[in-house]
Design an enzyme around this catalytic site. Structure first.
Site, PDB file in Angstrom:
ATOM      1  N   TYR A   1     -11.168   7.915  34.596  1.00  0.00           N
ATOM      2  CA  TYR A   1     -11.083   8.198  33.269  1.00  0.00           C
ATOM      3  C   TYR A   1      -9.837   6.983  32.972  1.00  0.00           C
ATOM      4  O   TYR A   1      -8.703   7.857  33.690  1.00  0.00           O
ATOM      5  CB  TYR A   1     -10.960   9.485  32.458  1.00  0.00           C
ATOM      6  CG  TYR A   1     -11.099   8.976  31.448  1.00  0.00           C
ATOM      7  CD1 TYR A   1     -11.579   8.981  30.010  1.00  0.00           C
ATOM      8  CD2 TYR A   1      -9.279   9.066  30.507  1.00  0.00           C
ATOM      9  CE1 TYR A   1     -11.789   8.791  28.514  1.00  0.00           C
ATOM     10  CE2 TYR A   1      -9.233   8.500  28.322  1.00  0.00           C
ATOM     11  CZ  TYR A   1     -10.397   8.207  28.116  1.00  0.00           C
ATOM     12  OH  TYR A   1     -10.238   8.196  27.054  1.00  0.00           O
TER      13      TYR A   1
ATOM     14  N   HIS B   1       8.223   8.590  27.808  1.00  0.00           N
ATOM     15  CA  HIS B   1       6.450   9.196  27.765  1.00  0.00           C
ATOM     16  C   HIS B   1       5.729   9.218  26.228  1.00  0.00           C
ATOM     17  O   HIS B   1       5.353   9.095  25.497  1.00  0.00           O
ATOM     18  CB  HIS B   1       6.010   9.897  29.036  1.00  0.00           C
ATOM     19  CG  HIS B   1       5.879   9.345  30.135  1.00  0.00           C
ATOM     20  ND1 HIS B   1       4.608   8.167  30.222  1.00  0.00           N
ATOM     21  CD2 HIS B   1       6.419   9.902  31.417  1.00  0.00           C
ATOM     22  CE1 HIS B   1       5.470   7.793  31.476  1.00  0.00           C
ATOM     23  NE2 HIS B   1       5.661   8.612  32.535  1.00  0.00           N
TER      24      HIS B   1
ATOM     25  N   GLN C   1     -16.448  11.645  24.550  1.00  0.00           N
ATOM     26  CA  GLN C   1     -18.207  10.879  24.847  1.00  0.00           C
ATOM     27  C   GLN C   1     -18.118  10.224  26.039  1.00  0.00           C
ATOM     28  O   GLN C   1     -19.258  10.414  26.894  1.00  0.00           O
ATOM     29  CB  GLN C   1     -18.596   9.499  23.920  1.00  0.00           C
ATOM     30  CG  GLN C   1     -17.412   8.841  23.852  1.00  0.00           C
ATOM     31  CD  GLN C   1     -15.955   9.215  22.708  1.00  0.00           C
ATOM     32  OE1 GLN C   1     -15.412  10.001  22.873  1.00  0.00           O
ATOM     33  NE2 GLN C   1     -15.346   7.818  22.053  1.00  0.00           N
TER      34      GLN C   1
ATOM     35  N   ASP D   1       6.866   6.788  40.550  1.00  0.00           N
ATOM     36  CA  ASP D   1       5.577   6.556  39.616  1.00  0.00           C
ATOM     37  C   ASP D   1       5.019   4.766  40.136  1.00  0.00           C
ATOM     38  O   ASP D   1       3.041   4.317  39.592  1.00  0.00           O
ATOM     39  CB  ASP D   1       6.020   5.794  38.230  1.00  0.00           C
ATOM     40  CG  ASP D   1       6.034   7.618  37.680  1.00  0.00           C
ATOM     41  OD1 ASP D   1       6.179   8.937  37.755  1.00  0.00           O
ATOM     42  OD2 ASP D   1       6.824   7.454  36.627  1.00  0.00           O
TER      43      ASP D   1
ATOM     44  N   HIS E   1     -31.813  40.755  55.193  1.00  0.00           N
ATOM     45  CA  HIS E   1     -31.127  40.039  56.395  1.00  0.00           C
ATOM     46  C   HIS E   1     -31.379  40.889  57.709  1.00  0.00           C
ATOM     47  O   HIS E   1     -31.371  39.836  58.183  1.00  0.00           O
ATOM     48  CB  HIS E   1     -30.103  40.747  55.658  1.00  0.00           C
ATOM     49  CG  HIS E   1     -29.563  39.066  54.151  1.00  0.00           C
ATOM     50  ND1 HIS E   1     -29.494  39.275  52.989  1.00  0.00           N
ATOM     51  CD2 HIS E   1     -28.353  38.821  54.239  1.00  0.00           C
ATOM     52  CE1 HIS E   1     -29.730  37.973  52.362  1.00  0.00           C
ATOM     53  NE2 HIS E   1     -28.431  38.076  53.200  1.00  0.00           N
TER      54      HIS E   1
ATOM     55  N   ASN F   1      -5.717  12.436  26.447  1.00  0.00           N
ATOM     56  CA  ASN F   1      -5.715  12.856  25.554  1.00  0.00           C
ATOM     57  C   ASN F   1      -6.029  14.621  25.331  1.00  0.00           C
ATOM     58  O   ASN F   1      -6.828  14.851  26.223  1.00  0.00           O
ATOM     59  CB  ASN F   1      -5.941  11.952  24.346  1.00  0.00           C
ATOM     60  CG  ASN F   1      -6.987  12.328  23.717  1.00  0.00           C
ATOM     61  OD1 ASN F   1      -8.159  12.327  24.508  1.00  0.00           O
ATOM     62  ND2 ASN F   1      -7.516  11.194  22.969  1.00  0.00           N
TER      63      ASN F   1
ATOM     64  N   GLU G   1       6.412  18.895  37.074  1.00  0.00           N
ATOM     65  CA  GLU G   1       5.514  17.956  37.909  1.00  0.00           C
ATOM     66  C   GLU G   1       6.278  17.512  38.463  1.00  0.00           C
ATOM     67  O   GLU G   1       6.098  16.988  39.790  1.00  0.00           O
ATOM     68  CB  GLU G   1       5.791  17.534  36.500  1.00  0.00           C
ATOM     69  CG  GLU G   1       4.652  16.171  36.958  1.00  0.00           C
ATOM     70  CD  GLU G   1       4.269  14.921  35.621  1.00  0.00           C
ATOM     71  OE1 GLU G   1       5.286  14.775  34.539  1.00  0.00           O
ATOM     72  OE2 GLU G   1       3.072  14.545  35.981  1.00  0.00           O
ATOM     73  N   HIS G   2       7.631  16.781  37.737  1.00  0.00           N
ATOM     74  CA  HIS G   2       8.738  15.552  38.986  1.00  0.00           C
ATOM     75  C   HIS G   2       9.926  16.464  39.299  1.00  0.00           C
ATOM     76  O   HIS G   2      10.709  16.827  38.352  1.00  0.00           O
ATOM     77  CB  HIS G   2       8.918  14.383  38.818  1.00  0.00           C
ATOM     78  CG  HIS G   2       8.286  13.843  38.139  1.00  0.00           C
ATOM     79  ND1 HIS G   2       7.441  14.033  36.869  1.00  0.00           N
ATOM     80  CD2 HIS G   2       7.262  13.028  38.561  1.00  0.00           C
ATOM     81  CE1 HIS G   2       6.068  12.557  36.750  1.00  0.00           C
ATOM     82  NE2 HIS G   2       6.117  12.979  38.316  1.00  0.00           N
TER      83      HIS G   2
ATOM     84  N   GLN H   1      11.726  10.252  31.721  1.00  0.00           N
ATOM     85  CA  GLN H   1      10.298  11.109  31.786  1.00  0.00           C
ATOM     86  C   GLN H   1      10.509  11.413  29.509  1.00  0.00           C
ATOM     87  O   GLN H   1       9.277  11.419  29.172  1.00  0.00           O
ATOM     88  CB  GLN H   1      10.276  12.412  32.140  1.00  0.00           C
ATOM     89  CG  GLN H   1       9.744  11.944  33.749  1.00  0.00           C
ATOM     90  CD  GLN H   1       8.458  11.468  34.084  1.00  0.00           C
ATOM     91  OE1 GLN H   1       7.435  11.327  33.696  1.00  0.00           O
ATOM     92  NE2 GLN H   1       8.824  10.094  34.339  1.00  0.00           N
TER      93      GLN H   1
END
Lengths: 430, 430
Positions: free
Chosen positions: A129, A262, A191, A361, A420, A214, A327-328, A259
């Site tokens: 995506y 963003h 979708q 990045d 078994h 998103n 994250e970073h 950052q």
């Protein structure tokens, strides 16, 4: 930028603040996403195209949903050759790094005929995506496609929402073509996730869906988990800088803002043992905010989720860094590799004053798809591991089974699983 | 047992039948599970204990929720020493196999000061769900705990529902102690999953929840995914035997039934090129069903999801095996390793007539927690990989960054991320 003393209170407030940004807090959209997914599952293309008209205001149908070679050529015409060259250099580094993540099947044999092993098989078909609109980042295209390709995935299906004109951002198309997408479809939102999870007349069903999106995309991915695999659920971006008095305040400030720009949910945090550095960074941030084109977003993000925290000791700094699980994480201290050894939780760790976050990045090679919002406690950067699966291999001879057959039968009987036990027993009944 | 010719029709029916068993089809329980989770998040222990009284009919409170050393001693008194010995032998094999899955941090350096790497860190605290009641399988305890332990997880928290008497099955306790659980709590169901995900006064919050459970447990795990990590969502058990005329029909029949006995949703399928084998296996199945103690469950499972399919060629057999993507796949053909190379999708592959499926359940060493219901297309056996996470390491020198700084700035500008470009530019502004 606000400066606070790191104490129990500021620590607690900070951690609670950050979690407000979690994609787990958007349960109110779940029902809407569930409806979209159900309709796509039921009606296929018709539903996907109707939602594309509704949400993206684009007229997409079976004749134009897949990006054609002519459209890719057109995109190359619109993109600077120099930028294509830069993409090529970035790809080279990204491929080199991910090649080192390759996994190999292995086995272990014993002379009695026992063979145990683990077989590695690439996933056959995956969906990537890619967001459209203002967040159309060609670097993300590279970062999502390369590990799949290195893993050996045969079909890498990319989906991305079209603009109103039914076209896809040319940078995105060029990046996809350079990286090696095998097909590109002009659909986005929940979708698109539904189409990849269930398959439609035009869009093939995949084994795994990766890539940022998103909140609708994130919730749709979570909803189809189990029908297909997904990567980690992505939240807003974040940076944590760990620094002492040796850090350059101008570099620290610039990196925090990289950052913060963003979006308004992004978080930029400095934790330092130096109150002098704290003050200088705060001043430098104010200067940069006035100069930078995305100053307005940056200021909102800093007001919401920006912090400079001053701690007494480096141990306290490290403790909160592990609690935040950023994250970073940048380490700008006199002995940064020493600090690194104490970091348990972080998506990517940038070491020293020249390892600026944007290097990661775009260019260094490690993946920039990273766990956010504290999930570095248990999630990992996107990697080749995400695009393979494993099968256990078990081979035994009569001789090898004979040594343990009574133990297995006894274990099965203890669990009252008599069939078994029977399946082992029949092999030794004569 | 029903015998069908493998053709387009029988193939389609079979695949649709199998998917009816998917845990994805139980949306009607989602709301109830969401309510339990919300109440546990809000009320902590009080909610957990109330649900335990309601669903397990056991009076559990903060004073008795954690299993004590005395209770473990008592369990050892109730379990045969010989069974403890068998558990020890199984553990030895399971540990040996999982040791081979260990991951190591790595780095790659260049003489210009570049250091790129991948740091491996064990998860700090994980939760292992162990079912109670009739499905109390000590082997599952071993299989869920050992990979966590080999990975280096410090705290392995086990939860399992108590009986009405507030006690836990002694086999389960002994297995947990032998394997190395660090704490055991007497809670089960969705409320146990909620307790592990959010933490309560008595039960600590974990980073990941693993282990099989009923549909409520499966849905609860999916719902908390993102707050914590989870393992694959488990469905009913299944076996697929791929065989030619060289296979022993008695062994094939016994192995089919070893999975059919699990529950009425279990699936046992033989696909073969030999119609003679098909008939003999069917007859042998009938004989066994009359003899075995769980004959009633077996018969229902076979009526629902048991098939013998006869194909014209081994290629067709392999194709449907890959479509089914079975949890357990046995290959009993003249050249089984050759067939193995063509299998893309299977949880565990058992090779040759002495690699009976229960060997893998208890003793061989590979994990018996395997992807079910077609998810072997993208999920893997539980492994050490499930209990570690990775952090990227990026170190750069000024010299190394100087070579590429303009490219990075150009890439960031192309994405209109000017603060990203700025953070690189400030390092070269003098």
């Amino acid at each position: 930028m606000r400066i606070q003393k790191l104490d129990r209170n500021s620590r607690q407030n900070l951690l609670e603040d950050l979690l407000k940004r979690s994609p787990n807090n958007y349960g109110q959209y779940e029902q809407g996403v569930a409806e979209i997914l159900a309709r796509v599952k039921e009606e296929g293309d018709a539903a996907v195209f109707a939602y594309t008209q509704k949400f993206d205001h684009a007229l997409i149908h079976s004749g134009n949903v897949q990006v054609t070679e002519a459209e890719i050529k057109e995109a190359y015409n619109q993109v600077d050759d120099s930028f294509v060259g830069i993409i090529g250099k970035a790809l080279h580094n990204i491929r080199n790094y991910h090649e080192k993540q390759r996994r190999y099947s292995w086995f272990d044999s014993k002379p009695d005929g026992t063979i145990l092993g683990q077989k590695i098989t690439p996933l056959q078909r995956v969906g990537v995506y890619v967001p459209g609109g203002k967040a159309a980042y060609p670097s993300s295209v590279l970062m999502n496609i390369v590990p799949a390709q290195v893993a050996g995935v045969e079909e890498i299906i990319m989906v991305t929402p079209p603009g109103k004109d039914g076209k896809v951002n040319p940078n995105t198309l060029v990046a996809a073509h350079e990286a090696g997408a095998t097909a590109i479809y002009k659909v986005g939102g929940a979708q698109a996730v539904g189409a990849l999870a269930y398959g439609t007349e035009s869009i093939p069903k995949v084994d795994k869906i990766v890539g940022p999106g998103n909140i609708y995309v994130a919730l749709a991915k979570k909803a189809v988990y189990g029908h297909v695999s997904i990567d980690a659920i992505a939240g807003p971006s974040e940076i944590l800088v760990v620094a002492d008095e040796t850090a350059n305040p101008r570099y620290v400030a610039a990196d925090l803002l990289s950052q913060a720009e963003h979006d308004e949910l992004a978080s930029a945090i400095l934790v330092t043992t130096s109150s002098e550095l704290a003050i200088k960074v705060s001043e430098q941030v104010d200067t940069f905010v006035r100069e930078l084109s995305r100053g307005e977003i940056i200021q909102k993000s800093l007001d919401n989720y920006g912090y400079i925290l001053v701690a007494d000791t480096m141990d306290e700094v490290i403790e909160i860094a592990n609690d935040i699980a950023s994250e970073h994480l940048e380490i700008m201290t006199k002995d940064p590799y020493n600090v690194m050894t104490k970091i348990r939780n972080a998506g990517a760790i940038f070491i020293g004053e020249y390892a600026s976050e944007p290097l990661g990045d775009y260019f260094a090679g490690p993946n920039h798809v990273l766990p956010t919002n504290g999930t570095a406690r248990f999630f990992s950067p996107l990697s080749v591991d995400d695009f393979i699966k494993k099968s256990s291999i078990i081979g035994y001879s009569k001789e090898a089974l004979a040594l343990i057959h009574e133990d297995i039968e006894a274990f099965a009987e203890a669990e009252q699983l008599t069939a078994h036990a029977n399946s082992i027993r029949v092999r030794f009944e004569e």
